[in-house]
Every structure is written in C-alpha cells, then in structure tokens.
Scaffold this active site. Structure first.
Site, PDB file in Angstrom:
ATOM      1  N   GLU A 163      31.285  43.598  38.846  1.00 29.09           N
ATOM      2  CA  GLU A 163      32.464  44.405  39.146  1.00 29.09           C
ATOM      3  C   GLU A 163      32.268  45.857  38.729  1.00 29.09           C
ATOM      4  OE1 GLU A 163      34.833  43.632  41.026  1.00 29.09           O
ATOM      5  OE2 GLU A 163      34.419  41.500  41.211  1.00 29.09           O
ATOM      6  N   TYR A 201      42.194  46.213  38.105  1.00 28.83           N
ATOM      7  CA  TYR A 201      41.453  45.469  39.121  1.00 28.83           C
ATOM      8  C   TYR A 201      40.313  44.664  38.492  1.00 28.83           C
ATOM      9  CZ  TYR A 201      38.000  44.198  42.487  1.00 28.83           C
ATOM     10  OH  TYR A 201      37.082  43.470  43.190  1.00 28.83           O
ATOM     11  N   ASP A 261      42.047  44.898  46.058  1.00 30.19           N
ATOM     12  CA  ASP A 261      41.231  46.077  46.328  1.00 30.19           C
ATOM     13  C   ASP A 261      41.605  46.616  47.704  1.00 30.19           C
ATOM     14  OD1 ASP A 261      40.076  44.339  48.165  1.00 30.19           O
ATOM     15  OD2 ASP A 261      38.008  44.650  47.471  1.00 30.19           O
ATOM     16  N   CYS A 278      38.261  41.844  58.958  1.00 35.93           N
ATOM     17  CA  CYS A 278      39.418  42.742  59.115  1.00 35.93           C
ATOM     18  C   CYS A 278      39.083  44.123  58.572  1.00 35.93           C
ATOM     19  CB  CYS A 278      40.625  42.140  58.384  1.00 35.93           C
ATOM     20  SG  CYS A 278      42.196  42.909  58.804  1.00 35.93           S
ATOM     21  N   CYS A 304      38.773  40.885  65.409  1.00 34.36           N
ATOM     22  CA  CYS A 304      39.931  39.994  65.479  1.00 34.36           C
ATOM     23  C   CYS A 304      39.624  38.659  66.154  1.00 34.36           C
ATOM     24  CB  CYS A 304      41.086  40.702  66.194  1.00 34.36           C
ATOM     25  SG  CYS A 304      41.700  42.149  65.284  1.00 34.36           S
ATOM     26  N   CYS A 332      38.635  36.151  63.606  1.00 32.21           N
ATOM     27  CA  CYS A 332      39.499  36.029  62.432  1.00 32.21           C
ATOM     28  C   CYS A 332      40.108  34.626  62.338  1.00 32.21           C
ATOM     29  CB  CYS A 332      40.619  37.067  62.488  1.00 32.21           C
ATOM     30  SG  CYS A 332      41.738  36.984  61.074  1.00 32.21           S
ATOM     31  N   CYS A 336      48.736  36.324  62.430  1.00 31.11           N
ATOM     32  CA  CYS A 336      48.673  37.729  62.013  1.00 31.11           C
ATOM     33  C   CYS A 336      49.825  38.523  62.632  1.00 31.11           C
ATOM     34  CB  CYS A 336      47.335  38.332  62.429  1.00 31.11           C
ATOM     35  SG  CYS A 336      47.185  40.095  62.058  1.00 31.11           S
TER      36      CYS A 336
END
Length: 285
Positions: A31, A114, A132, A187, A194, A197, A203
C-alpha cells in the site's frame, strides 16, 4: 454487488501481494508503494523488499540509504522513509506485528485513512470500506448513475461503500478488493469496458444511458521540468554513487542552478539526503 465476489475470484489479476501467504506486513508495504504509483512499477520491486525485509524489525534495522536505494524509481521517496519509521514503531511498540485496529494503524507514520483500511481489509480480512479513486468511480456509476465521482467526500464516500458490504467479514473484504479491481480494469475513467462488466445489468449509469460527467475535474499533474523531476535526478546521482559525491556531480544533473539548488536544499530538509562535514553529499545514513 455481491455478484462481484465470484467474478473477482475467477478473474482477478495475480498480483503478488494478493496471494494467500502474504502477511499484513506485506500488505502494508504494497500500500505504501502503490500510492500514486502504477501497479506495473510496483510488481517487480515488492517481492525484492519482502525477501530482504520479511518482517518490520528487519526493515527498521536497515540503513536509510539502503531503503532509499531499494525504493528506486517508485517516486515520492519520502514514502520510503515513512515506511522505515513505521517499521521501527511496529517493531518496538507492537512486538513486530502490524496492528489490526484502525485507530492504531492510523497512528503509524505515513499511514492515513485509506492505507489503514486497506491493511485491515486485505491483511486481516476485516469488514471495513476501502475507498480509492477506482472504488469511488464504480460507486458513482453503478449506484448513483453519474459518469464520475467528482471531488472526494470522505465521510459520504465511506458511507456509500459501507452500505454495499455484506455482514460476513471475509466476503466483505473480498468485495472491497473486487470493487477496486473492477474500477482498475473494467470501469476505467476514459474507456470503460462495459460489455465485460459483471454488474452491467444493475448499473445505474448504464440504465441512464451513460450520461457524460460534467462536474469539476482534478487538474492533471505535470512532471517534466517540475521540482519533482529535479529531486528525482539528484537522488539518482546519490543512489548510483558508491561513496559521497561532490557538489559538482549534482550540478551535472540539472542545468537550472537556482531550481537545482532549491531542490537539493529540500532533499536535505526532508531527510532524503545529507551533507557531510567535508561538503560532500550522500544518502542519509
């Protein structure tokens, strides 16, 4: 949203810090490295760090110069020093074990909201929202029907994701990773895929006809000619030297003397470089 979990399990990128054997310490290192740095640049470096410093006390005992050299081209090298400081705190105050409590995690050097939540979720399998840029974009589109998320709203963003997480902690942690993965590879901001997805039918953005986002956007950050670039050039000289260097060696790194000297001074102030008694320069001991 729970349909994302089997999709993630079946299709997620095989990133080394996602593997089952990864410790919370490994998650914490990943991270730190991934802050404002693309995954492909982190992938080859993270395993080397884990091999060299598999526990916090190992990194805490390392000279700062070695840490900065190992950080290499990841950028924002102050992150490396903050990670070094965090390792010292974990080793001395937490028995060499990365804390799992959010408040304790946030008290560590260099760890913000975060990062603390990412370690809790991905290192300890806890149910806590991890937000995020990618997750905010997925929620803005799939839940709110907007083309993008706009400026960050920390409390509202956390509440949005909290509402999506199931009660079961391991499933919630996996869904947190899945939301992030969806935003990173499907995305995306500019060219969303799409058709691929897994939640397309649910959505809100698709249902609304994929309206264009017209709100405020964050201005892109340049790099060429900035102090960041100059600092990087100066650090490259110090990292590549086997001994302290004369000022003349640093002068060759950038032609603008005023900017170069300002950046060198900032490296000294930030603890990323030091000037010895004989006037030469080196990475910090």
């Amino acid at each position: 949203m729970e349909s994302l979990v089997p999709w993630f399990v079946a299709t997620a990128r095989d990133l080394p810090w996602r593997r089952p054997e990864t410790t919370p310490w490994g998650v914490l290192i990943s991270e730190f490295m991934l802050q404002q740095t693309p995954v492909p640049r982190v992938e080859p470096i993270w395993p080397r760090w884990m091999a060299e410093w598999p526990v916090p006390s190992a990194l805490a005992a390392a000279p700062r110069a070695d840490v900065l050299r190992a950080w290499g081209k990841l950028g924002y090298p102050r992150r490396a020093l903050r990670l070094h400081e965090a390792a010292h705190v974990i080793a001395t105050e937490h028995h060499d074990v990365v804390p799992s409590d959010l408040d304790v995690l946030e008290s560590l050097p260099g760890v913000g909201t975060y990062t603390a939540r990412a370690v809790a979720a991905f290192g300890y399998g806890k149910r806590c929202p991890v937000v995020d840029t990618n997750v905010r974009r997925v929620v803005a589109r799939a839940v709110h029907g907007r083309g993008d998320a706009g400026p960050a709203r920390v409390r509202a963003d956390l509440a949005d994701v909290e509402a999506l997480l199931p009660a079961d902690e391991p499933t919630a942690a996996t869904l947190s990773a899945a939301l992030m993965e969806l935003g990173a590879v499907v995305c995306t901001a500019r060219s969303p895929r799409c058709a691929a997805c897994p939640i397309r039918s649910d959505c809100a953005w698709q249902a609304a006809g994929r309206p264009e986002y017209t709100g405020p956007r964050k201005a892109p950050q340049g790099f060429a000619g900035t102090d960041r670039q100059v600092r990087g050039r100066l650090l490259d000289v110090l990292r590549g030297a086997s001994a302290p260097v004369e000022k003349a060696a640093l002068d060759l790194a950038w032609s603008d003397a005023a900017q170069r000297d300002r950046c060198l001074d900032s490296l000294l102030v930030d603890g990323l470089a030091e000037q010895l008694d004989d006037g030469r320069f080196a990475l910090p001991a």
